[in-house]
Design an enzyme around this catalytic site. Structure first.
Site, PDB file in Angstrom:
ATOM      1  N   SER A 122       0.677  -1.201   0.076  1.00 47.77           N
ATOM      2  CA  SER A 122       0.028   0.058   0.015  1.00 47.77           C
ATOM      3  C   SER A 122       0.701   1.215   0.042  1.00 47.77           C
ATOM      4  CB  SER A 122      -1.015   0.115   1.191  1.00 47.77           C
ATOM      5  OG  SER A 122      -0.184   0.218   2.389  1.00 47.77           O
ATOM      6  N   LYS A 123       0.187   2.381   0.089  1.00 47.09           N
ATOM      7  CA  LYS A 123       1.063   3.673  -0.083  1.00 47.09           C
ATOM      8  C   LYS A 123       1.978   3.882   1.237  1.00 47.09           C
ATOM      9  CE  LYS A 123      -2.265   6.186  -2.959  1.00 47.09           C
ATOM     10  NZ  LYS A 123      -3.283   7.396  -3.065  1.00 47.09           N
ATOM     11  N   ARG A 124       1.296   3.355   2.215  1.00 49.30           N
ATOM     12  CA  ARG A 124       2.296   3.376   3.533  1.00 49.30           C
ATOM     13  C   ARG A 124       3.743   2.870   3.236  1.00 49.30           C
ATOM     14  NH1 ARG A 124      -0.883  -0.900   4.816  1.00 49.30           N
ATOM     15  NH2 ARG A 124       0.040  -2.574   5.915  1.00 49.30           N
ATOM     16  N   HIS A 125       3.857   1.784   2.410  1.00 45.96           N
ATOM     17  CA  HIS A 125       5.009   1.191   2.024  1.00 45.96           C
ATOM     18  C   HIS A 125       6.269   1.971   1.153  1.00 45.96           C
ATOM     19  CE1 HIS A 125       2.377  -2.325   3.440  1.00 45.96           C
ATOM     20  NE2 HIS A 125       3.523  -2.129   4.239  1.00 45.96           N
TER      21      HIS A 125
END
Length: 467
Positions: free
Chosen positions: A238-241
């Protein structure tokens, strides 16, 4: 033996995700390894979400990664009449039927199934129903509801599906456009694709597609489903990665060769080898070496790989690659020879082109901004005499080659009876504004005599004002 033919068929609804890029690479490498054909097909029948800008992003990303295609790009939107023709053929043969159910009727059926604890599945209300020429209709595939369908997957192994779980899926919508499971079968069959390598999220679609192949009398391709890419925490990416698209990696200053190497190694291996040239990947790539398990991204590994590729990149090529990153900071880069010297001074020390551009900024700025602590420590009354002596010595020099610059600094230290660092650090701060930089002789050579003198004179003036 049939010549191998693979394809990559992205939907142009956004950037090229790294999962899609890896799938494309596996298909491309298999085709190149087997001296086969690689096809690019754009699945753009979703008119509401597909854009030409997204198509161009996909083409740019594949070109940047070095993946050329032998056929295409083909566009599904241009083949709508073909899908209608083949859907009508299934209709006439009794292998499909018209469905007149309105969207709200279908939604009510789904809700009723959920409330009853059943898997939502079309109840064949329209099978055998009289035709209603005045009402819009879709075409549904008549799927067998007994027995099993077996997928002999090249990566996941044998997977068996109960046909009772398969729905009578819509193959042609009421607007005349095909659904994914239908168009992909028609395209792969007509384009004579021999190997369909795609993400594991498509595995559940495969038995449905096999039934359509069989109904149309098309030969089956070999299927291989690649496991998903996870984040470092082993959770869904996801974007958090961090970066998820290919062009994000480009903007972050990674070299395409490093990204290719990194992506291919997410799920494929060849012994303990970590670094591969494109030629080596083509030579060694096989589907047998693709793992079943999901692969987790490792940003640290990409940084390391990229640093290795930066070290091995020819200086002229590296200079051209970093030039746009420097210019994006607002600096004009016109002197190619000087740029090569700047790049050479950092080539062994950086992980990305962005880092190279950031660290080399002092070479291009008009006015040096001194780090406060560095100036307080090294631009002092004690160092002003050394800097003045440097100006005198520089005035007699023709050019500042690296070796000559080193000799000059060393001579100043010997003459003053002080350690080399006593001269080098004030010079470093005067020339770069900081206490950490490439070796001072490399800095002096890259800046050139006139600029070195100008910066030392400014440092002397700065010390004078502080008295």
């Amino acid at each position: 033996m049939t010549k191998i033919k693979t394809r990559f068929a992205p939907s142009p609804t956004g950037d090229l995700h790294i999962g899609g890029a890896r799938t494309a690479l596996f298909n491309w490498l298999l085709a190149r390894h087997e001296k086969g054909t690689f096809v690019l097909r754009i699945e753009d029948t979703d008119a509401a979400r597909s854009t030409q800008a997204s198509v161009q992003v996909i083409l740019d990303a594949m070109t940047w990664l070095g993946m050329d295609w032998d056929e295409g790009p083909y566009y599904q939107a241009e083949r709508a009449s073909l899908y209608r023709e083949i859907a009508e053929k299934l209709l006439k043969e009794g292998k499909a039927y018209r469905c007149f159910c309105a969207p709200e009727e279908l939604e009510a059926k789904r809700e009723a199934a959920f409330k009853a604890g059943l898997k939502p599945k079309y109840d064949r209300t329209c099978l055998g129903r009289a035709s209603h020429p005045d009402r819009p209709s879709a075409i549904r595939f008549l799927s067998p509801d007994e027995g099993t369908t077996t997928v002999d997957d090249l990566i996941q192994g044998t997977v068996v599906f109960n046909n009772s779980e398969l729905d009578d899926l819509v193959i042609l919508r009421s607007d005349g456009l095909p659904t994914y499971n239908f168009s992909v079968v028609v395209d792969d069959a007509i384009m004579e694709i021999t190997h369909v390598i795609r993400g594991n999220d498509h595995l559940n679609n495969t038995p449905r597609q096999i039934r359509i192949y069989q109904a149309l009398g098309y030969p089956l391709p070999r299927f291989g489903h690649v496991s998903m890419i996870l984040g470092p925490d082993k959770k869904k990416l996801s974007k958090r990665h961090g970066a998820q698209s290919v062009m994000e990696y480009q903007k972050m200053g990674y070299l395409p060769q490093a990204v290719v190497n990194y992506l291919v190694r997410l799920g494929w291996s060849h012994g303990d080898q970590e670094e591969f040239t494109i030629e080596e990947l083509i030579e060694k790539f096989t589907l047998e070496a693709v793992g079943k398990s999901a692969a987790a991204i490792n940003p640290g590994k990409l940084d390391w790989l990229n640093s290795q590729y930066i070290k091995r990149t020819p200086l002229d090529e590296l200079a051209e690659r970093v030039k746009p990153f420097i210019e994006a900071k607002g600096y004009s880069v016109k002197d190619a020879a000087r740029l090569r010297k700047v790049v050479a001074s950092f080539q062994e020390r950086v992980k990305t082109l962005v880092e190279l551009a950031d660290l080399s900024e002092f070479y291009f700025c008009e006015e040096i901004i001194y780090d406060k602590k560095a100036a307080e420590k090294f631009l002092t009354d004690e160092s002003i005499e050394f800097l003045k002596q440097a100006l005198v010595s520089l005035s007699t020099e023709a050019e500042l080659e690296k070796e000559r610059s080193h000799q000059l600094v060393q001579h100043l230290a010997e003459r003053g009876g002080v350690p080399l660092v006593k001269i080098a650090q004030p010079l470093r701060v005067a020339l770069t504004g900081r206490t950490v930089s490439p070796p001072i002789d490399e800095v002096m050579e890259a800046l050139g005599k006139a600029e070195v003198i100008r910066r030392i004179e400014k440092a002397v003036e700065t010390i004078g004002r502080q008295r």
